[in-house]
Write a protein that holds these residues in place. Structure first.
Motif, PDB file in Angstrom:
ATOM      1  N   PRO A 188     -17.167  30.768 -66.444  1.00  0.00           N
ATOM      2  CA  PRO A 188     -16.109  30.086 -65.445  1.00  0.00           C
ATOM      3  C   PRO A 188     -16.373  30.137 -64.778  1.00  0.00           C
ATOM      4  N   PHE A 189     -17.671  30.627 -63.806  1.00  0.00           N
ATOM      5  CA  PHE A 189     -17.750  30.374 -62.830  1.00  0.00           C
ATOM      6  C   PHE A 189     -19.639  30.096 -62.205  1.00  0.00           C
ATOM      7  N   VAL A 190     -20.376  30.024 -61.336  1.00  0.00           N
ATOM      8  CA  VAL A 190     -21.535  29.239 -61.593  1.00  0.00           C
ATOM      9  C   VAL A 190     -22.689  30.883 -61.455  1.00  0.00           C
ATOM     10  N   MET A 191     -22.939  30.330 -62.563  1.00  0.00           N
ATOM     11  CA  MET A 191     -24.140  31.538 -63.231  1.00  0.00           C
ATOM     12  C   MET A 191     -25.271  30.852 -62.632  1.00  0.00           C
ATOM     13  N   PRO A 192     -26.234  31.913 -61.430  1.00  0.00           N
ATOM     14  CA  PRO A 192     -27.741  30.987 -61.742  1.00  0.00           C
ATOM     15  C   PRO A 192     -28.555  31.270 -63.076  1.00  0.00           C
TER      16      PRO A 192
END
Length: 463
Positions: free
Chosen positions: A41-45
């Protein structure tokens, strides 16, 4: 003359073909990499991890390893590690059998691989974990016994295979208790850290401190893989990525029922994936941390982008614990599609804990699609005054509160609990934005929820 020329041509072709084949062989023995993309639910590299399948193998028996001879095994393992490191990539093979050893210090570009039926059995003698190394104790940096498997400032490292790593507990379990000498050394370390004393001066092996080492610690390292292995017993925290990046832990089975035996403790670490694991331990399955007080403020590195999915928990305190060592900050944690078995004996599914000394922050915590049995306490606990033995042991030197916000629980089913949620914020810094959606329990003994100093609590329940 014609025959001589023909022979020279044939010889040249043979040599060229031989060189080409050798070159091809060498090219097939290179360390490669995989990048894992994780939905969250978040930007995950993307997480970059090493792939050792094409690297050269170094069997420890070729270096003199003999079952039950810990000195020869220790020397053989480290000779193999050194050679693999010097050749810029290699796999150290632990073959079938039980191999008694001392500490293992990994180096860059090395995979420690345990074949099926192999057991690395770590000695119970504390002297086998000396000389001291730069490590930590409960969020404070110090020099202490080496973790049983230790990597410092490494990259591209792995522990893989179908085998087992196991700690003998003969001495460590005697150190589980915290007698007066241990408590006095805690005070010494606390004050050294609070006064920002150089870490080299924090020498904590002195005959009375008895600070147990972690089983596995990756310290200031990156591109790390643990896959397939079974871990049995642990002196202290079981898997501890510390100030590390790009860590994947998958298909690992942990059985460790000693004191402080968390399963995984990502601390000031980033881009961590824990998946398809079974945790059967004496403390938290995953405990996300980010250092204690002044040390963490100095290092200034949050734990972030941590995903745990498709795991089973058979015993412990919490499925997900956050803190209480969280002074560097914790954000972007996602736990999804996990199961806690019926008789797991857990306190909470999610427990966030801090106190007036920590500072730091907690935000963006997501937990979804969890099936659980009974909890001793509840589904969600948030407490801002958790000090345990430290409350009377040492004073508050610098007061810093911890902002906690944006915690989302969705699609959770639990059995018999005391309460669904218990949130104890502080009047001067309330907990903010807590959402529970479709969190259902079979029975709540006490009132459904107990909240103090919370802003923005929303609960939506549907069967």
């Amino acid at each position: 003359m014609k025959n001589l020329i023909n022979n020279l041509v044939i010889l040249t072709v043979i040599l060229l073909v031989g060189c080409k084949r050798n070159s091809e062989d060498l090219s097939n023995r290179v360390l490669t990499f995989n990048t894992i993309d994780v939905k969250a639910p978040f930007v995950m590299p993307g997480i970059k991890i090493p792939d050792f399948r094409k690297t050269k193998q170094y069997n420890i028996t070729d270096f003199g390893a003999i079952p039950e001879d810990k000195n020869k095994n220790y020397n053989a393992i480290h000779e193999a590690i050194d050679l693999a490191n010097k050749n810029e990539g290699g796999t150290v093979i632990i073959p079938k059998g039980e191999w008694l050893t001392k500490k293992i210090q990994l180096k860059s570009n090395v995979n420690l691989h345990l074949e099926k039926g192999a057991t690395l059995l770590f000695s119970e003698d504390p002297q086998d974990y000396l000389p001291v190394v730069h490590t930590t104790w409960e969020g404070m940096e110090c020099y202490n016994y080496s973790p049983l498997i230790y990597a410092y400032n490494c990259e591209n490292i792995a522990i893989t295979g179908d085998g087992e790593i196991k700690a003998k507990l003969d001495v460590w379990e005697k150190w589980y208790a915290r007698p007066e000498g241990h408590m006095q050394n805690l005070k010494i370390l606390y004050n050294l850290a609070a006064n920002n004393s150089p870490v080299i001066k924090r020498q904590m092996v002195n005959g009375t401190a008895h600070f147990r080492p972690q089983f596995i610690q990756f310290n200031r390292s990156k591109h790390i893989l643990i896959e397939g292995i079974t871990i049995t017993n642990s002196p202290f925290w079981t898997i501890h990525p510390y100030l590390s990046q790009d860590v994947v832990i998958r298909n690992v089975n942990v059985y460790a029922h000693g004191h402080n035996n968390d399963g995984v403790d990502p601390e000031m670490s980033q881009n961590v994936l824990i998946e398809n694991c079974v945790f059967d331990q004496g403390d938290d399955a995953i405990a996300v941390k980010s250092g204690r007080n002044q040390d963490a403020w100095r290092l200034h590195t949050p734990s972030k982008n941590i995903v745990m999915r498709n795991c089973v928990v058979k015993n412990g305190h919490q499925l997900l614990a956050i803190g209480s060592e969280l002074s560097g900050g914790i954000e972007n944690v996602f736990v999804d599609n996990c199961e806690v078995v019926e008789d797991a004996n857990m306190y909470h599914l999610v427990f966030i804990k801090t106190n007036e000394r920590r500072g730091g922050y907690v935000k963006n915590i997501f937990v979804s699609n969890i099936k659980s049995g009974a909890m001793k306490n509840g589904v969600l606990g948030i407490e801002t005054d958790v000090l345990y033995q430290w409350r009377d042991l040492v004073p508050t030197i610098e007061r810093k509160l911890t902002p906690i916000k944006n915690v989302f629980l969705e699609n959770i089913r639990a059995g018999h609990v005391k309460y669904v949620s218990r949130i104890l914020g502080q009047e001067e810094l309330p907990v903010e934005n807590i959402h529970l959606k479709n969190v259902v329990v079979d029975l709540a003994e006490e009132e459904h929820s107990h909240h103090e100093h919370v802003i923005g609590f929303i609960e939506i329940t549907k069967e």
